[in-house]
Design a protein around this motif. Sequence first.
Motif, mmCIF file in Angstrom:
data_model
loop_
_atom_site.group_PDB
_atom_site.id
_atom_site.type_symbol
_atom_site.label_atom_id
_atom_site.label_comp_id
_atom_site.label_asym_id
_atom_site.label_seq_id
_atom_site.Cartn_x
_atom_site.Cartn_y
_atom_site.Cartn_z
ATOM 1 N N SER A 6 6.328 -10.828 -2.855
ATOM 2 C CA SER A 6 5.033 -10.817 -3.264
ATOM 3 C C SER A 6 3.768 -11.372 -2.759
ATOM 4 O O SER A 6 2.788 -10.953 -2.740
ATOM 5 C CB SER A 6 4.858 -11.131 -4.762
ATOM 6 O OG SER A 6 5.311 -12.523 -4.778
ATOM 7 N N ASP A 7 4.310 -12.169 -1.745
ATOM 8 C CA ASP A 7 3.114 -13.022 -0.964
ATOM 9 C C ASP A 7 2.939 -12.418 0.467
ATOM 10 O O ASP A 7 2.574 -13.212 1.275
ATOM 11 C CB ASP A 7 3.518 -14.529 -0.997
ATOM 12 C CG ASP A 7 4.859 -14.842 -0.363
ATOM 13 O OD1 ASP A 7 5.654 -13.943 -0.099
ATOM 14 O OD2 ASP A 7 5.275 -15.948 -0.002
ATOM 15 N N VAL A 8 3.258 -11.177 0.543
ATOM 16 C CA VAL A 8 3.244 -10.541 1.805
ATOM 17 C C VAL A 8 2.278 -9.318 1.805
ATOM 18 O O VAL A 8 2.303 -8.439 1.229
ATOM 19 C CB VAL A 8 4.528 -9.743 2.459
ATOM 20 C CG1 VAL A 8 4.589 -9.200 3.564
ATOM 21 C CG2 VAL A 8 5.513 -11.081 2.606
ATOM 22 N N ILE A 9 1.570 -9.119 2.978
ATOM 23 C CA ILE A 9 0.514 -8.091 2.989
ATOM 24 C C ILE A 9 0.903 -7.485 4.264
ATOM 25 O O ILE A 9 0.838 -7.722 5.375
ATOM 26 C CB ILE A 9 -0.987 -8.670 3.066
ATOM 27 C CG1 ILE A 9 -1.264 -9.370 1.984
ATOM 28 C CG2 ILE A 9 -1.985 -7.370 3.511
ATOM 29 C CD1 ILE A 9 -2.577 -10.099 2.069
ATOM 30 N N LEU A 10 1.096 -6.068 4.277
ATOM 31 C CA LEU A 10 1.490 -5.283 5.302
ATOM 32 C C LEU A 10 0.475 -4.519 6.000
ATOM 33 O O LEU A 10 -0.365 -4.249 5.422
ATOM 34 C CB LEU A 10 2.630 -4.303 4.926
ATOM 35 C CG LEU A 10 3.714 -4.714 4.179
ATOM 36 C CD1 LEU A 10 4.694 -3.415 3.687
ATOM 37 C CD2 LEU A 10 4.495 -5.781 4.982
ATOM 38 N N HIS A 11 0.469 -4.303 7.458
ATOM 39 C CA HIS A 11 -0.244 -3.504 8.100
ATOM 40 C C HIS A 11 0.188 -2.303 7.674
ATOM 41 O O HIS A 11 1.325 -1.909 7.315
ATOM 42 C CB HIS A 11 -0.290 -3.731 9.779
ATOM 43 C CG HIS A 11 -1.026 -2.937 10.294
ATOM 44 N ND1 HIS A 11 -0.750 -1.761 10.658
ATOM 45 C CD2 HIS A 11 -2.246 -3.297 11.055
ATOM 46 C CE1 HIS A 11 -1.649 -1.122 11.594
ATOM 47 N NE2 HIS A 11 -2.760 -2.184 11.743
ATOM 48 N N GLN A 12 -0.878 -1.264 7.640
ATOM 49 C CA GLN A 12 -0.610 0.184 7.293
ATOM 50 C C GLN A 12 0.610 0.863 8.084
ATOM 51 O O GLN A 12 1.309 1.554 7.328
ATOM 52 C CB GLN A 12 -1.864 0.924 7.327
ATOM 53 C CG GLN A 12 -2.571 1.220 8.667
ATOM 54 C CD GLN A 12 -3.820 1.837 8.774
ATOM 55 O OE1 GLN A 12 -4.251 2.277 7.581
ATOM 56 N NE2 GLN A 12 -4.176 2.174 9.809
ATOM 57 N N GLU A 13 0.874 0.511 9.162
ATOM 58 C CA GLU A 13 2.022 1.113 10.110
ATOM 59 C C GLU A 13 3.054 0.383 10.041
ATOM 60 O O GLU A 13 4.285 0.865 10.714
ATOM 61 C CB GLU A 13 1.362 1.146 11.359
ATOM 62 C CG GLU A 13 -0.047 2.192 11.282
ATOM 63 C CD GLU A 13 0.328 3.723 11.187
ATOM 64 O OE1 GLU A 13 1.713 4.203 11.485
ATOM 65 O OE2 GLU A 13 -0.424 4.139 10.619
ATOM 66 N N TYR A 14 3.297 -0.692 9.059
ATOM 67 C CA TYR A 14 4.292 -1.556 9.225
ATOM 68 C C TYR A 14 5.655 -0.857 8.913
ATOM 69 O O TYR A 14 6.579 -0.640 9.714
ATOM 70 C CB TYR A 14 4.311 -2.750 8.207
ATOM 71 C CG TYR A 14 5.431 -3.707 8.270
ATOM 72 C CD1 TYR A 14 5.201 -4.788 9.205
ATOM 73 C CD2 TYR A 14 6.564 -3.645 7.351
ATOM 74 C CE1 TYR A 14 6.130 -5.923 9.312
ATOM 75 C CE2 TYR A 14 7.589 -4.770 7.704
ATOM 76 C CZ TYR A 14 7.202 -5.881 8.622
ATOM 77 O OH TYR A 14 8.166 -6.458 8.420
ATOM 78 N N VAL A 15 5.672 -0.067 7.960
ATOM 79 C CA VAL A 15 7.126 0.716 7.473
ATOM 80 C C VAL A 15 7.371 1.697 8.380
ATOM 81 O O VAL A 15 8.441 1.836 8.796
ATOM 82 C CB VAL A 15 6.971 1.200 6.119
ATOM 83 C CG1 VAL A 15 8.283 2.221 5.771
ATOM 84 C CG2 VAL A 15 6.807 0.151 5.136
ATOM 85 N N GLY A 16 6.362 2.292 8.816
ATOM 86 C CA GLY A 16 6.550 3.620 9.851
ATOM 87 C C GLY A 16 7.159 2.833 11.227
ATOM 88 O O GLY A 16 8.128 3.609 11.854
ATOM 89 N N ASN A 17 6.700 1.860 11.567
ATOM 90 C CA ASN A 17 6.951 1.344 12.971
ATOM 91 C C ASN A 17 8.630 0.874 12.875
ATOM 92 O O ASN A 17 9.413 0.815 13.691
ATOM 93 C CB ASN A 17 6.160 0.113 13.350
ATOM 94 C CG ASN A 17 4.858 0.862 13.871
ATOM 95 O OD1 ASN A 17 4.862 1.598 14.447
ATOM 96 N ND2 ASN A 17 3.998 0.027 13.621
ATOM 97 N N LEU A 18 8.755 0.262 11.696
ATOM 98 C CA LEU A 18 10.314 -0.239 11.335
ATOM 99 C C LEU A 18 11.195 0.937 11.351
ATOM 100 O O LEU A 18 12.186 0.975 11.931
ATOM 101 C CB LEU A 18 10.305 -0.989 10.204
ATOM 102 C CG LEU A 18 9.675 -2.558 10.086
ATOM 103 C CD1 LEU A 18 10.062 -3.132 8.841
ATOM 104 C CD2 LEU A 18 10.016 -3.324 11.273
ATOM 105 N N MET A 19 10.761 1.987 10.638
ATOM 106 C CA MET A 19 11.602 3.148 10.686
ATOM 107 C C MET A 19 11.793 3.952 11.981
ATOM 108 O O MET A 19 13.014 4.322 12.019
ATOM 109 C CB MET A 19 11.024 4.412 9.467
ATOM 110 C CG MET A 19 11.182 3.716 8.332
ATOM 111 S SD MET A 19 10.642 4.988 7.078
ATOM 112 C CE MET A 19 11.937 6.085 7.301
#
Length: 192
Positions: A6-19
Motif C-alpha cells: 500500500s505504500d508504493v506509487i507506480l509509474h504509469q508504464e510499470y506493469v507494462g514494462n514488467l510484462m
Amino acid sequence: TTLFRSDVILHQEYVGNLMKVMNSDSHIGSTAGKLLLKSSPGMIDSTGLVINKARRAFDRDAGEMDPEHKRSNNELFQSENHPEIFGVSGAAAMYSRKMINDILMDGQFYDETFFAYKEDVDVAWRAQLFGWTSFYVSEALAFHERGWKGGSRNKQPLFIRRHSYINRYRMLLKNDRFSYLLRHLLHWLPYE
C-alpha cells in the motif's frame, strides 16, 4: 499476478514494462522494477534482492543515488537494462502464475508462518530451487516509502526484530542445502 504494498506509487508504464520482460521467456518467474524512496528523491530503495554467502539477504543498490533519475520532472529513463537477479522485492513484484502454482507449499505462496519480513526472500529462493529466474527491469519505475530503512534497524521494536531473526532460520531450514552450507562455512560461521 502483480503484488503491491500500500505504500508504493507506480509509474504509469510499470506493469507494462514488467510484462514485456516476463513474456519474453517462459522460464522467467518474477520481475520487478526500480523502487525509489518516496521521501528521498533519486535514492534507490531496491533493484531486486541479493543474498550473500553468509545467507544474508539485501535489497540491491539500497541507499545509492540513481544515476538515471531526472529530478526535474521524474521522467522515466529508457535504459532497457534487464539483469538476472536472485529475486524481487515483495513491495512491487510481478510473479508468473505458472511459477506461483509450481512453488506452492501446502497451498501457500507466502509462507504464513513468516508473519513479517523475509517472505519475499523465501519465495525467491524457493523459485530458484524449482528452476525459475528473476529479472530486474530498469525502465519500470515505482516509489516506495519504507518503514525501518529511514533509521537504524536497532530502533525497531524487539517484536519485529525477533520475527526477522526467526524468519531467517526458517528460510535457511526450508531452502538451503547442507552441501552448499559446508561450501560457504567460512562466510556463514563468522556471521552466526
